[in-house]
Structure formats: C-alpha cells, structure tokens
Write a protein that holds these residues in place. Structure first.
Motif, PDB file in Angstrom:
ATOM      1  N   ALA A  84       0.975  -1.111  -0.244  1.00  0.00           N
ATOM      2  CA  ALA A  84      -0.090   0.035  -0.023  1.00  0.00           C
ATOM      3  C   ALA A  84       0.814   1.262   0.006  1.00  0.00           C
ATOM      4  O   ALA A  84       1.651   1.531   0.848  1.00  0.00           O
ATOM      5  CB  ALA A  84      -0.819   0.052   1.243  1.00  0.00           C
ATOM      6  N   GLY A  85       0.585   2.252  -0.827  1.00  0.00           N
ATOM      7  CA  GLY A  85       1.174   3.365  -1.039  1.00  0.00           C
ATOM      8  C   GLY A  85       0.760   4.279   0.373  1.00  0.00           C
ATOM      9  O   GLY A  85      -0.570   4.183   0.742  1.00  0.00           O
ATOM     10  N   ALA A  86       1.627   4.769   1.322  1.00  0.00           N
ATOM     11  CA  ALA A  86       1.256   5.495   2.423  1.00  0.00           C
ATOM     12  C   ALA A  86       2.018   6.685   2.483  1.00  0.00           C
ATOM     13  O   ALA A  86       2.516   6.890   3.757  1.00  0.00           O
ATOM     14  CB  ALA A  86       1.491   4.496   3.603  1.00  0.00           C
ATOM     15  N   GLN A  99      -0.566   3.467   9.307  1.00  0.00           N
ATOM     16  CA  GLN A  99      -1.090   2.697  10.139  1.00  0.00           C
ATOM     17  C   GLN A  99      -2.844   2.540   9.874  1.00  0.00           C
ATOM     18  O   GLN A  99      -3.148   1.282  10.015  1.00  0.00           O
ATOM     19  CB  GLN A  99      -1.422   3.720  11.674  1.00  0.00           C
ATOM     20  CG  GLN A  99      -0.086   3.842  12.353  1.00  0.00           C
ATOM     21  CD  GLN A  99      -0.429   4.930  13.501  1.00  0.00           C
ATOM     22  OE1 GLN A  99      -1.316   5.770  13.622  1.00  0.00           O
ATOM     23  NE2 GLN A  99       0.538   4.731  14.402  1.00  0.00           N
ATOM     24  N   ARG A 100      -3.370   3.159   9.125  1.00  0.00           N
ATOM     25  CA  ARG A 100      -4.408   2.747   8.315  1.00  0.00           C
ATOM     26  C   ARG A 100      -4.335   1.530   7.395  1.00  0.00           C
ATOM     27  O   ARG A 100      -5.122   0.716   7.310  1.00  0.00           O
ATOM     28  CB  ARG A 100      -5.135   3.975   7.648  1.00  0.00           C
ATOM     29  CG  ARG A 100      -5.743   4.850   8.563  1.00  0.00           C
ATOM     30  CD  ARG A 100      -6.113   6.138   7.984  1.00  0.00           C
ATOM     31  NE  ARG A 100      -7.527   5.756   7.359  1.00  0.00           N
ATOM     32  CZ  ARG A 100      -8.527   6.685   7.742  1.00  0.00           C
ATOM     33  NH1 ARG A 100      -8.478   7.695   8.487  1.00  0.00           N
ATOM     34  NH2 ARG A 100      -9.825   6.294   7.215  1.00  0.00           N
ATOM     35  N   ALA A 101      -3.251   1.678   6.528  1.00  0.00           N
ATOM     36  CA  ALA A 101      -2.880   0.419   5.729  1.00  0.00           C
ATOM     37  C   ALA A 101      -2.681  -0.820   6.557  1.00  0.00           C
ATOM     38  O   ALA A 101      -3.138  -1.878   6.199  1.00  0.00           O
ATOM     39  CB  ALA A 101      -1.674   0.991   4.786  1.00  0.00           C
ATOM     40  N   GLU A 102      -2.009  -0.798   7.702  1.00  0.00           N
ATOM     41  CA  GLU A 102      -1.791  -1.894   8.513  1.00  0.00           C
ATOM     42  C   GLU A 102      -3.109  -2.478   9.069  1.00  0.00           C
ATOM     43  O   GLU A 102      -3.392  -3.531   9.052  1.00  0.00           O
ATOM     44  CB  GLU A 102      -1.062  -1.585   9.581  1.00  0.00           C
ATOM     45  CG  GLU A 102      -0.389  -2.800  10.607  1.00  0.00           C
ATOM     46  CD  GLU A 102       0.554  -2.280  11.655  1.00  0.00           C
ATOM     47  OE1 GLU A 102       1.185  -3.238  12.204  1.00  0.00           O
ATOM     48  OE2 GLU A 102       0.795  -1.124  11.643  1.00  0.00           O
ATOM     49  N   ALA A 103      -3.871  -1.529   9.444  1.00  0.00           N
ATOM     50  CA  ALA A 103      -5.221  -2.054   9.886  1.00  0.00           C
ATOM     51  C   ALA A 103      -6.304  -2.653   8.814  1.00  0.00           C
ATOM     52  O   ALA A 103      -6.931  -3.507   8.988  1.00  0.00           O
ATOM     53  CB  ALA A 103      -5.966  -0.821  10.580  1.00  0.00           C
ATOM     54  N   ALA A 104      -5.815  -1.935   7.453  1.00  0.00           N
ATOM     55  CA  ALA A 104      -6.872  -2.670   6.520  1.00  0.00           C
ATOM     56  C   ALA A 104      -6.215  -3.840   5.858  1.00  0.00           C
ATOM     57  O   ALA A 104      -6.962  -4.551   4.929  1.00  0.00           O
ATOM     58  CB  ALA A 104      -6.636  -1.511   5.322  1.00  0.00           C
ATOM     59  N   GLY A 105      -4.901  -4.715   6.258  1.00  0.00           N
ATOM     60  CA  GLY A 105      -4.432  -5.887   5.999  1.00  0.00           C
ATOM     61  C   GLY A 105      -3.267  -5.596   4.944  1.00  0.00           C
ATOM     62  O   GLY A 105      -2.982  -6.981   4.420  1.00  0.00           O
ATOM     63  N   ALA A 106      -2.647  -4.709   4.831  1.00  0.00           N
ATOM     64  CA  ALA A 106      -1.587  -4.626   3.667  1.00  0.00           C
ATOM     65  C   ALA A 106      -0.457  -5.402   4.383  1.00  0.00           C
ATOM     66  O   ALA A 106      -0.284  -5.509   5.527  1.00  0.00           O
ATOM     67  CB  ALA A 106      -1.070  -3.142   3.494  1.00  0.00           C
ATOM     68  N   ASP A 107       0.381  -5.838   3.382  1.00  0.00           N
ATOM     69  CA  ASP A 107       1.397  -6.695   3.732  1.00  0.00           C
ATOM     70  C   ASP A 107       2.776  -5.827   3.806  1.00  0.00           C
ATOM     71  O   ASP A 107       3.786  -6.226   4.825  1.00  0.00           O
ATOM     72  CB  ASP A 107       1.889  -7.641   2.651  1.00  0.00           C
ATOM     73  CG  ASP A 107       0.719  -8.688   2.572  1.00  0.00           C
ATOM     74  OD1 ASP A 107       0.463  -9.631   3.595  1.00  0.00           O
ATOM     75  OD2 ASP A 107      -0.071  -8.672   1.524  1.00  0.00           O
ATOM     76  N   ALA A 108       2.768  -4.873   3.462  1.00  0.00           N
ATOM     77  CA  ALA A 108       3.881  -3.870   3.368  1.00  0.00           C
ATOM     78  C   ALA A 108       3.483  -2.466   2.885  1.00  0.00           C
ATOM     79  O   ALA A 108       2.422  -2.256   2.277  1.00  0.00           O
ATOM     80  CB  ALA A 108       5.023  -4.254   2.481  1.00  0.00           C
ATOM     81  N   VAL A 109       4.277  -1.435   3.154  1.00  0.00           N
ATOM     82  CA  VAL A 109       3.856   0.028   2.796  1.00  0.00           C
ATOM     83  C   VAL A 109       5.034   0.511   1.764  1.00  0.00           C
ATOM     84  O   VAL A 109       5.993   0.028   1.954  1.00  0.00           O
ATOM     85  CB  VAL A 109       3.503   1.048   3.871  1.00  0.00           C
ATOM     86  CG1 VAL A 109       2.039   0.654   4.354  1.00  0.00           C
ATOM     87  CG2 VAL A 109       4.454   1.085   4.770  1.00  0.00           C
ATOM     88  N   LEU A 110       4.458   1.142   0.843  1.00  0.00           N
ATOM     89  CA  LEU A 110       5.552   2.058   0.056  1.00  0.00           C
ATOM     90  C   LEU A 110       5.585   3.524   0.447  1.00  0.00           C
ATOM     91  O   LEU A 110       4.579   4.109   0.278  1.00  0.00           O
ATOM     92  CB  LEU A 110       5.172   1.711  -1.488  1.00  0.00           C
ATOM     93  CG  LEU A 110       6.049   2.281  -2.416  1.00  0.00           C
ATOM     94  CD1 LEU A 110       7.459   1.733  -2.323  1.00  0.00           C
ATOM     95  CD2 LEU A 110       5.669   1.990  -3.850  1.00  0.00           C
ATOM     96  N   SER A 111       6.734   3.890   0.898  1.00  0.00           N
ATOM     97  CA  SER A 111       6.657   5.343   1.520  1.00  0.00           C
ATOM     98  C   SER A 111       7.594   6.337   0.357  1.00  0.00           C
ATOM     99  O   SER A 111       8.831   6.034   0.606  1.00  0.00           O
ATOM    100  CB  SER A 111       6.994   5.228   2.941  1.00  0.00           C
ATOM    101  OG  SER A 111       6.700   6.259   3.513  1.00  0.00           O
TER     102      SER A 111
END
Length: 322
Positions: A84-86, A99-111
C-alpha cells in the motif's frame, strides 16, 4: 533463501503499480479494481502496489484508501502480497496512512521521499524513522526525484537499511550506475527494484531484483517474461521482448496515469476517468496509446485482442465493459 532468513524474499519480479478506477460519478469503482487485481494474480505477479503513483494517491481520501486496500486484500486472499502506498510530505499524515494501511491488512507499505517541502537528508531520515516506529509493517522506500525534488541519498538509504524493517527501494532515478554503488553498501537481503519501465531491463540485468511497473498493468505476462528471461541469462530473448514493449512504455509514461487508464479502457477493464488535476488524453495521445497496444495485440497477455476484433484501427472507448 527461506522467508524466515530473508523477510523480503518475496519482493522480486515485475510488480504492477495499479491505477484507481473511478465510476461515472467520480467514486472509486471497487468492482473494476477487483478485476484489475484478479487479472494480475492470474499473471502470477508476486505482489501488487495500490494507492501509489499510478493510483492517483494525492486525490484519494483516507476513506478511499481504506476501501481500496481492503478490496485488494480481499481479492488477494494471501495469494500475492499487497503493498500500500502510504506516503506524504507531512510526517504525521504519512504515519496515519501507514497505520490505516496496516489496519486494512496490507502486507507492506511503500513510502515516498517527502515532496515539495525540500527537506534536508537528516529530515528525510527522521521522517522515515518516525514512520517505522509507528508500525510493524515492512517498509519499501520510494526515491523519485523528478516528483519530489529532493533525492534519497546513498548515505541516507544505507543508514535506514540498517533496520530490517526497511526491506527495499523503488528507485525511480533511472540511474543504472547507482545499482552497483548501492549493492556494496546495503544488507544482502535488501531488495532493489526499478521504478522506471524504460530502464528496468538494464536495472535487472545489472543485478536488480525486479521492478515496480506501469506497463505491467497492460501486459503483465509479457513483463514477467522479460524479467524471467533476464534472470535466467537469456538476454537476447529479454531484449527482444522488451523491444516489443518499448512503444507502449513510451506512450504510457508520457502522461501517466491518464494514458494507463485509457489503455486499460481500450482493453475493457475499466473506465479511463481520472480526478482533477489529471484530465483525459488529447486525441493524438489516445492514438499513440491505441497504436502501441495494437503492436502487441496478438500477445496472449492481453485480455481482449482488440486488433483481431476491430481490425488495425482501434475504436474510441469512453467506458469499460464489464
């Protein structure tokens, strides 16, 4: 290498940066988005990126992003990873999106490197460290100076990579020589992916782990074939396949994501609508995209062989079919 030895082992290959489909009212079209996700899964991609550059992240509300990430996770069902882009140029907002991406179930974030603010390298380092402290998710860094003005320096990257929470880099600089410099300074398991379709083959041939791609949205199997041939040492085959993609790559990157959405509209996968300030392509750009798709129209990757159905000239498409 097993995943427990290298938690980033899955981060390799050609990974699509998915666009965000909108319906005729301008709302997120989750049904069309699910079709895009499933198409990529069937092409055996290792992961998908959502809510990032191609996804028009800057126009999405936090609620939009929540629904998109949750939809991607639901479609994936563990078959592929969801990145998820965050990113944001506000550290507090980037933390909230992460944190919202984590709560939504993403496996990793792209920052992404903070844009517009032009922070010094110490500020960029502090920005990413604050994000890492806020989440248990692995973080992939995104360096794209053409959009952010400030680059992620080699020194800053090396410092961040000392933490195993930072698992990879999406390098949008197009600087192939950088790859050799970075390999000497980064941990063995740290993944380096091209963020530039035009130089992705050279990047992988030089030792890169893969790419995060716009073109893979249109031709996922062909992009995967380029990567696999390269990794297996079949460079002539990889170069030939890449040459087939070159006109499509040129037409998509010129006005992205409008060009990408138009291409997927021609394939019947989604509407080509964008959100302001992005507007639809002019007629010349539409023709360039259509002609580029026609050049690879017989490839098995394409969802609907337009040239076979409509002859050498492609029709104008204003809305996707289901």
């Amino acid at each position: 290498m097993p995943d427990n030895a290298n938690p980033a082992a899955w981060l390799a290959g050609c990974i699509p940066d998915l666009p965000t489909p909108f319906d005729e009212r301008g709302a997120v079209d989750l049904a069309a988005f699910a079709r895009l996700c499933e198409r990529q899964i069937k092409a055996d991609v290792p992961a998908i990126v959502v809510c990032e550059t191609a996804g028009e992240a800057s126009t999405l509300t936090p609620e939009d992003q929540d629904s998109i990430i949750r939809a991607a996770v639901e479609v994936a069902r563990g078959r592929i990873r969801v990145i998820a882009g965050a990113g944001s140029n506000s550290t507090s907002q980037a933390i909230e999106l992460t944190q919202r991406a984590e709560a939504a179930g993403a496996d990793a974030v792209l920052s992404v490197v903070p844009y517009y603010n032009k922070p010094m390298q110490a500020g960029i380092h502090a920005h990413f460290r604050a994000i890492a402290i806020s989440t248990a998710l692995p973080i992939i860094l995104h360096d794209i100076p053409s959009r952010t003005i400030r680059e992620l320096s080699d020194d800053t990257l090396a410092g961040l990579a000392e933490s195993r929470q930072f698992i990879g880099l999406r390098d949008g600089t197009g600087d192939i020589a950088r790859l050799a410099r970075l390999r000497q300074r980064l941990p063995t398991g740290f993944r380096l992916l091209s963020g530039d379709d035009a130089t992705a083959l050279a990047f992988v041939a030089g030792g890169g782990d893969g790419s995060i791609s716009l073109v893979s949205n249109v031709a996922p199997r062909l992009c995967q074939a380029v990567y696999l041939n390269c990794r297996k040492g079949r460079l002539p085959s990889a170069r030939y396949l890449q040459s087939r993609l070159a006109p499509l790559t040129a037409s998509l990157v010129r006005e992205s994501p409008a060009a990408l959405k138009y291409a997927l509209g021609l394939l019947g996968l989604m509407r080509p609508d964008t959100r302001l300030p992005i507007v639809e392509l002019d007629e010349l750009a539409k023709r360039e995209v259509a002609d580029a798709i026609a050049e690879i129209g017989d490839d098995e990757d394409l969802a609907c062989p337009i040239e076979r159905r409509h002859g050498p000239r492609l029709p104008e498409v204003s809305a996707a079919t289901s």
